[in-house]
Design a protein around this motif. Sequence first.
Motif, PDB file in Angstrom:
ATOM      1  N   ILE A   1      21.752   8.079  26.977  1.00 42.88           N
ATOM      2  CA  ILE A   1      21.248   6.718  26.274  1.00 42.88           C
ATOM      3  C   ILE A   1      19.938   6.994  25.429  1.00 42.88           C
ATOM      4  CG2 ILE A   1      20.544   4.269  26.146  1.00 42.88           C
ATOM      5  CD1 ILE A   1      23.302   4.848  27.440  1.00 42.88           C
ATOM      6  N   ILE A   2      19.869   6.976  24.280  1.00 46.52           N
ATOM      7  CA  ILE A   2      18.537   7.584  23.517  1.00 46.52           C
ATOM      8  C   ILE A   2      18.028   6.431  22.664  1.00 46.52           C
ATOM      9  CG2 ILE A   2      19.140   9.959  23.549  1.00 46.52           C
ATOM     10  CD1 ILE A   2      19.901   9.557  20.515  1.00 46.52           C
ATOM     11  N   GLU A   3      16.861   6.461  22.092  1.00 46.07           N
ATOM     12  CA  GLU A   3      16.292   5.567  21.134  1.00 46.07           C
ATOM     13  C   GLU A   3      17.098   5.983  19.781  1.00 46.07           C
ATOM     14  OE1 GLU A   3      11.810   4.575  18.964  1.00 46.07           O
ATOM     15  OE2 GLU A   3      12.174   5.931  20.681  1.00 46.07           O
ATOM     16  N   LEU A   4      17.406   4.797  18.993  1.00 44.31           N
ATOM     17  CA  LEU A   4      18.311   5.090  17.627  1.00 44.31           C
ATOM     18  C   LEU A   4      17.322   5.450  16.936  1.00 44.31           C
ATOM     19  CD1 LEU A   4      20.694   3.806  16.531  1.00 44.31           C
ATOM     20  CD2 LEU A   4      19.304   2.156  15.329  1.00 44.31           C
ATOM     21  N   PRO A   5      17.667   6.835  16.443  1.00 43.64           N
ATOM     22  CA  PRO A   5      16.960   7.610  15.604  1.00 43.64           C
ATOM     23  C   PRO A   5      16.439   7.084  14.148  1.00 43.64           C
ATOM     24  CG  PRO A   5      19.089   8.852  16.357  1.00 43.64           C
ATOM     25  CD  PRO A   5      19.077   7.538  16.669  1.00 43.64           C
ATOM     26  N   ARG A   6      15.292   6.760  13.886  1.00 47.54           N
ATOM     27  CA  ARG A   6      14.739   6.155  12.736  1.00 47.54           C
ATOM     28  C   ARG A   6      14.179   7.058  11.869  1.00 47.54           C
ATOM     29  NH1 ARG A   6      15.495   0.451  13.270  1.00 47.54           N
ATOM     30  NH2 ARG A   6      16.195  -0.068  15.214  1.00 47.54           N
ATOM     31  N   THR A   7      13.312   8.003  12.387  1.00 52.99           N
ATOM     32  CA  THR A   7      12.502   8.900  11.604  1.00 52.99           C
ATOM     33  C   THR A   7      13.411  10.387  11.283  1.00 52.99           C
ATOM     34  OG1 THR A   7      11.466   9.937  13.593  1.00 52.99           O
ATOM     35  CG2 THR A   7      10.493   8.087  12.624  1.00 52.99           C
TER      36      THR A   7
ATOM     37  N   ASP B   1      12.098  13.026  12.306  1.00 54.10           N
ATOM     38  CA  ASP B   1      12.032  13.963  13.844  1.00 54.10           C
ATOM     39  C   ASP B   1      12.977  13.614  14.704  1.00 54.10           C
ATOM     40  OD1 ASP B   1       9.937  15.593  12.835  1.00 54.10           O
ATOM     41  OD2 ASP B   1       8.449  14.554  13.820  1.00 54.10           O
ATOM     42  N   GLN B   2      13.326  12.006  14.849  1.00 51.85           N
ATOM     43  CA  GLN B   2      14.186  11.723  15.623  1.00 51.85           C
ATOM     44  C   GLN B   2      15.565  12.247  15.308  1.00 51.85           C
ATOM     45  OE1 GLN B   2      13.062   7.565  15.340  1.00 51.85           O
ATOM     46  NE2 GLN B   2      12.344   7.694  17.422  1.00 51.85           N
ATOM     47  N   MET B   3      15.672  12.027  13.960  1.00 52.32           N
ATOM     48  CA  MET B   3      17.299  12.387  13.570  1.00 52.32           C
ATOM     49  C   MET B   3      17.364  13.979  13.755  1.00 52.32           C
ATOM     50  SD  MET B   3      19.763  10.503  12.496  1.00 52.32           S
ATOM     51  CE  MET B   3      18.991   9.133  11.453  1.00 52.32           C
ATOM     52  N   ALA B   4      16.258  14.789  13.671  1.00 52.09           N
ATOM     53  CA  ALA B   4      16.807  16.243  14.160  1.00 52.09           C
ATOM     54  C   ALA B   4      16.852  16.596  15.461  1.00 52.09           C
ATOM     55  CB  ALA B   4      15.511  16.824  13.578  1.00 52.09           C
ATOM     56  N   ALA B   5      16.274  15.518  16.155  1.00 50.21           N
ATOM     57  CA  ALA B   5      16.424  15.600  17.665  1.00 50.21           C
ATOM     58  C   ALA B   5      17.881  15.182  17.995  1.00 50.21           C
ATOM     59  CB  ALA B   5      15.471  14.744  18.566  1.00 50.21           C
ATOM     60  N   PHE B   6      18.304  14.191  17.568  1.00 46.96           N
ATOM     61  CA  PHE B   6      19.727  13.604  17.634  1.00 46.96           C
ATOM     62  C   PHE B   6      20.611  14.763  17.226  1.00 46.96           C
ATOM     63  CE2 PHE B   6      23.527  11.539  15.691  1.00 46.96           C
ATOM     64  CZ  PHE B   6      24.081  11.088  16.983  1.00 46.96           C
TER      65      PHE B   6
ATOM     66  N   ILE C   1      20.570   5.023   7.923  1.00 41.89           N
ATOM     67  CA  ILE C   1      20.439   5.538   9.168  1.00 41.89           C
ATOM     68  C   ILE C   1      21.846   5.643   9.759  1.00 41.89           C
ATOM     69  CG2 ILE C   1      19.859   4.963  11.654  1.00 41.89           C
ATOM     70  CD1 ILE C   1      17.350   3.858  10.667  1.00 41.89           C
ATOM     71  N   LEU C   2      22.606   4.449   9.509  1.00 40.68           N
ATOM     72  CA  LEU C   2      23.769   4.631   9.938  1.00 40.68           C
ATOM     73  C   LEU C   2      24.880   5.976   9.053  1.00 40.68           C
ATOM     74  CD1 LEU C   2      26.395   3.004  11.310  1.00 40.68           C
ATOM     75  CD2 LEU C   2      26.428   1.580   9.486  1.00 40.68           C
ATOM     76  N   THR C   3      24.651   6.041   8.310  1.00 43.58           N
ATOM     77  CA  THR C   3      25.329   7.191   7.195  1.00 43.58           C
ATOM     78  C   THR C   3      24.747   8.497   7.923  1.00 43.58           C
ATOM     79  OG1 THR C   3      24.870   5.818   5.217  1.00 43.58           O
ATOM     80  CG2 THR C   3      25.619   8.133   5.103  1.00 43.58           C
ATOM     81  N   ALA C   4      23.394   8.613   8.163  1.00 44.42           N
ATOM     82  CA  ALA C   4      23.042   9.850   8.687  1.00 44.42           C
ATOM     83  C   ALA C   4      23.581  10.202   9.993  1.00 44.42           C
ATOM     84  CB  ALA C   4      21.444   9.766   8.657  1.00 44.42           C
ATOM     85  N   LEU C   5      23.645   9.033  10.852  1.00 48.72           N
ATOM     86  CA  LEU C   5      24.274   9.113  12.352  1.00 48.72           C
ATOM     87  C   LEU C   5      25.796   9.784  12.336  1.00 48.72           C
ATOM     88  CD1 LEU C   5      22.664   6.350  14.129  1.00 48.72           C
ATOM     89  CD2 LEU C   5      22.068   8.512  14.407  1.00 48.72           C
ATOM     90  N   ARG C   6      26.607   9.037  11.160  1.00 48.82           N
ATOM     91  CA  ARG C   6      27.777   9.447  10.993  1.00 48.82           C
ATOM     92  C   ARG C   6      28.123  10.797  10.670  1.00 48.82           C
ATOM     93  NH1 ARG C   6      31.883  10.830  11.783  1.00 48.82           N
ATOM     94  NH2 ARG C   6      33.965  10.129  11.466  1.00 48.82           N
ATOM     95  N   GLU C   7      27.241  11.200   9.870  1.00 47.84           N
ATOM     96  CA  GLU C   7      27.420  12.568   9.192  1.00 47.84           C
ATOM     97  C   GLU C   7      27.132  13.545  10.190  1.00 47.84           C
ATOM     98  OE1 GLU C   7      29.046  13.513   6.457  1.00 47.84           O
ATOM     99  OE2 GLU C   7      29.257  11.271   6.412  1.00 47.84           O
ATOM    100  N   ALA C   8      25.867  13.204  10.847  1.00 47.62           N
ATOM    101  CA  ALA C   8      25.484  14.188  12.093  1.00 47.62           C
ATOM    102  C   ALA C   8      26.776  14.336  12.760  1.00 47.62           C
ATOM    103  CB  ALA C   8      24.340  13.889  12.761  1.00 47.62           C
ATOM    104  N   CYS C   9      27.749  13.221  13.381  1.00 42.56           N
ATOM    105  CA  CYS C   9      28.788  13.491  14.291  1.00 42.56           C
ATOM    106  C   CYS C   9      29.685  14.290  13.278  1.00 42.56           C
ATOM    107  CB  CYS C   9      29.219  12.071  14.414  1.00 42.56           C
ATOM    108  SG  CYS C   9      28.114  11.031  15.687  1.00 42.56           S
TER     109      CYS C   9
END
Length: 431
Positions: A182-188, A190-195, A228-236
Amino acid sequence: MTAPAPPTDPRLKFLWRPYTQMQTESAPLTAVETCGAQIKLSDGRWLIDGISSWWTACHGYNHEHIIEAMQKQLDDMPHVMFGGLTHEPALQLAYRLSTILPGARTPDALSHVFFSDSGSVAVEIALKMAVQYWRNKGVPGRKRFVAFQHAYHGDTTGAMSVCDPDEGMHALFKGAIPEQIIIELPRTADQMAAFEQLLMGGQNEIAGVILEPLVQAAGGMKFHSPEILTALREACRRHDTLFIADEIATGFGRTGTLFACEQADIVPDIMCIGKALTGGAIGMAATAANENVFSAFLSDNEKAAFMHGPTYMANPLAAAAANASLDLFEDGDRLEQVERIEDALRDQLEPCRTIPGIKDVRVMGAIGVVQMAQPRDIDWLRQRFSEENVWIRPFGDIVYLMPSFIIGADEMTALTGAVVNVMNEWSKRTG
Ligand SMILES: Cc1ncc(COP(=O)(O)O)c(C=O)c1O
């Protein structure tokens, strides 16, 4: 007809109520009738409903088109088992959903629909589907999920495991349910890179990522942007991890588009829907998967089949209600109504922003939220709202409105007026 239950009905002690401290909480109000956006109580009062029965009754209560469809289905066949049998309401519903879910008629379409009877079960099914997908592909180690702080996906064991473990309703069960990431929802950035790093490192362990798109609902009505939603989906997608969208709260127009994923122009691998699927008339949910997920279950080996099958799966009565609800989305002006509600909420909740003790006011589609700096006097707030003849149930640190889309302008003004008045009183009272 039985007489309405008096407020101190001795039979109350036989009811164990949801999310309720049975020793201290006051007796519930007794509902005797519903109509449009209102609920009638046994004392004869009508309350304007601000939350459409946990966000289900999107067309208002007792919509005649849904009632007629259910009455007809009730005469023909209220229920029949789904193993080895099928029926017209389910055939129609699965097909129709496949044509409106995100990605419809593209290679990414969510064209394989698995029915169930509640949202939590739809989430269990999504999680099981993701785990078995990897097993069928020969990667049995991929069995954990990434989920986010403030998430809420239901009350059953698997669903609880992907809820916020600390802030949510299930902290008590820590250690007794599977432990997810369980992680903080990436918003920045840096957080997106960590994700991304997390997904990259978890390719032998992580089965999927699960998220409520745009609005984390029961975890506190927290919003995030389509970007944010797009970035998360694309990372997956980049890291070959299944992306599960839980649209049980957001689906069917609530955020302004039929599904929240549309605003980010994304299509998940697996999607859960429920709540407003039947227009609030009866319980039903579904888990829809794309071709890639579905095809991993096709094999000469019986054991590769998806091992799930709720007794009331695809209940014909519920499927008839859902088909009728889809008719109303096709024929009506639901999304325009949501737009009008959004404008009204923005305008009419604005005065709350300057009330001392209010931390935030936010609106998305037909969701209006007033967030308190400190969650205080929640029982008093609930009591005051019902005295104002509105049905609003604050929880945690928020007072929120998620009305039926057919709510009238006057009813809307009464709801928001009650919020502004009662929050002003609350602010003076709590100092
Ligand atoms: C996003 C989300 N997922 C799952 C659920 C669980 O649905 P149900 O209460 O039908 O089991 C809920 C219920 O609030 C929800 O909001």
